[in-house]
Design a protein around this motif. Sequence first.
Motif, PDB file in Angstrom:
ATOM      1  N   ARG A   5       0.848  -1.208   0.000  1.00 50.15           N
ATOM      2  CA  ARG A   5       0.000   0.000   0.000  1.00 50.15           C
ATOM      3  C   ARG A   5       0.872   1.242   0.000  1.00 50.15           C
ATOM      4  NH1 ARG A   5      -2.072  -3.364   3.675  1.00 50.15           N
ATOM      5  NH2 ARG A   5      -0.985  -2.251   5.349  1.00 50.15           N
ATOM      6  N   ALA A   6       0.463   2.218  -0.789  1.00 45.67           N
ATOM      7  CA  ALA A   6       1.102   3.533  -0.796  1.00 45.67           C
ATOM      8  C   ALA A   6      -0.018   4.580  -0.767  1.00 45.67           C
ATOM      9  CB  ALA A   6       1.989   3.715  -2.021  1.00 45.67           C
ATOM     10  N   GLU A  22      -3.428   0.365  -3.497  1.00 43.72           N
ATOM     11  CA  GLU A  22      -3.063  -1.024  -3.192  1.00 43.72           C
ATOM     12  C   GLU A  22      -2.526  -1.682  -4.458  1.00 43.72           C
ATOM     13  OE1 GLU A  22      -5.963  -2.798   0.060  1.00 43.72           O
ATOM     14  OE2 GLU A  22      -7.084  -1.865  -1.584  1.00 43.72           O
ATOM     15  N   ALA A  23      -1.415  -2.348  -4.313  1.00 46.90           N
ATOM     16  CA  ALA A  23      -0.800  -3.059  -5.437  1.00 46.90           C
ATOM     17  C   ALA A  23      -0.790  -4.547  -5.147  1.00 46.90           C
ATOM     18  CB  ALA A  23       0.622  -2.552  -5.672  1.00 46.90           C
ATOM     19  N   ASP A  24      -1.334  -5.301  -6.075  1.00 43.04           N
ATOM     20  CA  ASP A  24      -1.348  -6.759  -5.969  1.00 43.04           C
ATOM     21  C   ASP A  24      -0.590  -7.316  -7.173  1.00 43.04           C
ATOM     22  OD1 ASP A  24      -2.567  -9.310  -4.738  1.00 43.04           O
ATOM     23  OD2 ASP A  24      -3.147  -9.443  -6.859  1.00 43.04           O
ATOM     24  N   VAL A  25       0.474  -8.060  -6.924  1.00 38.92           N
ATOM     25  CA  VAL A  25       1.333  -8.585  -7.985  1.00 38.92           C
ATOM     26  C   VAL A  25       1.296 -10.103  -7.941  1.00 38.92           C
ATOM     27  CG1 VAL A  25       3.675  -8.712  -8.913  1.00 38.92           C
ATOM     28  CG2 VAL A  25       2.826  -6.572  -7.921  1.00 38.92           C
ATOM     29  N   VAL A  89       3.983  -0.668  -6.596  1.00 36.54           N
ATOM     30  CA  VAL A  89       4.403  -1.854  -7.352  1.00 36.54           C
ATOM     31  C   VAL A  89       5.692  -2.427  -6.775  1.00 36.54           C
ATOM     32  CG1 VAL A  89       5.222  -2.667  -9.594  1.00 36.54           C
ATOM     33  CG2 VAL A  89       3.217  -1.184  -9.467  1.00 36.54           C
ATOM     34  N   LEU A  90       6.673  -1.562  -6.505  1.00 35.65           N
ATOM     35  CA  LEU A  90       7.945  -2.041  -5.970  1.00 35.65           C
ATOM     36  C   LEU A  90       7.791  -2.550  -4.544  1.00 35.65           C
ATOM     37  CD1 LEU A  90      10.312   0.712  -7.414  1.00 35.65           C
ATOM     38  CD2 LEU A  90      10.022  -1.650  -8.201  1.00 35.65           C
ATOM     39  N   ALA A 100       8.128   1.551   5.203  1.00 36.58           N
ATOM     40  CA  ALA A 100       8.626   2.793   4.617  1.00 36.58           C
ATOM     41  C   ALA A 100       7.525   3.559   3.899  1.00 36.58           C
ATOM     42  CB  ALA A 100       9.761   2.486   3.643  1.00 36.58           C
ATOM     43  N   LEU A 101       6.446   2.886   3.511  1.00 33.78           N
ATOM     44  CA  LEU A 101       5.355   3.524   2.777  1.00 33.78           C
ATOM     45  C   LEU A 101       4.220   3.970   3.690  1.00 33.78           C
ATOM     46  CD1 LEU A 101       5.140   1.090  -0.286  1.00 33.78           C
ATOM     47  CD2 LEU A 101       6.307   3.291  -0.159  1.00 33.78           C
TER      48      LEU A 101
END
Length: 501
Positions: A5-6, A22-25, A89-90, A100-101
């Motif tokens: 999450r960012a 939210e990023a789901d990879v 994404v990263l 950190a985010l």
Amino acid sequence: MALARAHSVALLGVDGHVVEIEADVGGGLPGFHLVGLPDAALHESKDRVRAAIVNSDRSWPNERIVLALSPATLRKAGSAFDLALACAVLGACEVLPQAALDRTVLLGELALDGRLRPVRGVLPCLLAAREAGMERAVVPESSLAEAALVEGIAVHGAPNLDAALAFLGHGHALRRPGAIVHDEAVRPLDLADVVGQDDARHAIEIAAAGGHHVLLVGPPGTGKTMLAQRFVGLLPRLGPEEALALAAVRSVAGRLPGGGALSTLPPFVAPHHSSSMAALVGGGSGLARPGAVSLAHLGVLFMDEAPEWGAAMLDALRTPLEEGEVRLARAEGTVAYPARFQLVLAANPCPCAPAHDRDCVCPSLVRRRYLGRLSGPLLDRVDLRARMFPVTALSAAGEGEDTATVRARVQAARAAAAERWGAFGWRTNAEVPGPVLRTRFALPRPAVRPLDAGLRAGELTARGADRALRVAWTLADLGGRDQPDEDLVATALYFRDRRAA
């Protein structure tokens, strides 16, 4: 499958809303899916983000990537989400730790090589982030001067994506904004430059003291524009919160001056009469951007050659004059921008506009039609009307009072009004509702006889009577009186009812 999450900020007008990304990879065929009501510019960020990550020597996941922007029902627009999308994404790829985010807002547009480009609205975005409890923010390095205006949140400036990742992942230092600089260098023009025109000068002084709107009518060369330009010098400097509110509007419009200086001088905005409706009240594709009425917030909007403006544009001012804001509806949403300004209208008495009335070649009907372009509902909201006459002797130059002298009287009158109305939340007489003036602060019946006579004769509307009452209170403040008497009410009507032609 990994999740991260960012945070970034979406703007609706000058109001910011923190957006969780939210990023789901993983878990499917390779692809990049962006959901949560993104606009076209945000949809294009998929290619910018991928190229920026690859050109910053980071690996792009060859998997299914889903980026969800929440709240999902809020329209997101612009390229300011690029940095947050890349970091999300990263983070999902475990290049960045989630810690950190957390409680960090990321703003900035990514170039294909990873450089961070400035975006509009950094100031209101940071104000919204601070109100939402965010602790720090990463912005483009070129936006640090603007970001310095927001206190209470740790702001860091990154030149590119690689530097931002080094800061978030390894704690490498980024540039910090300097101290806030208050722009006091600009000096307004002096009122002493205007030759003669005692009546109009008095009207301008009353308008500055009470926050009223004014109409100046006279032939070319009589000083209408000069008076309007010097009007700002009579107004008090903006307070810290007011200056920040004005800077937020300028930031959204992309008009915030560089250098990180917070201007405390009230704005003076003078659009040309050929301006479009969008330029005057705001507009544009997608979510509407602020126009001249919002850029003049807490200052002066000067409309020269007022009868040359289109009737629709003049009448569009009626709502901002009454409510102090403008609401713009578009297909992608409705936004509201602040627009609490003082209106100064200037007009020639007729289309041919000779230096002297004796040289006018316009029939009386043409003269009436010309000034008749200023509609009755608009003029009903203009508190003061002053006639200006040709200058007959240059020997009068330099004899008029200067700005400092008049400004001292204006400040004293405003202080008296603020003391009287402060408990109710008003600072100037122009802000006081009519019912309050007619009930709690009602004047003795002999004092309001001129108003009653005007209402009976049909020369005055109920709104006009309320506005005349406000002007009368301003005249009392300028004269050091506790309340207006019949003479001051009559003087207020004199400035209201003068015929321009």
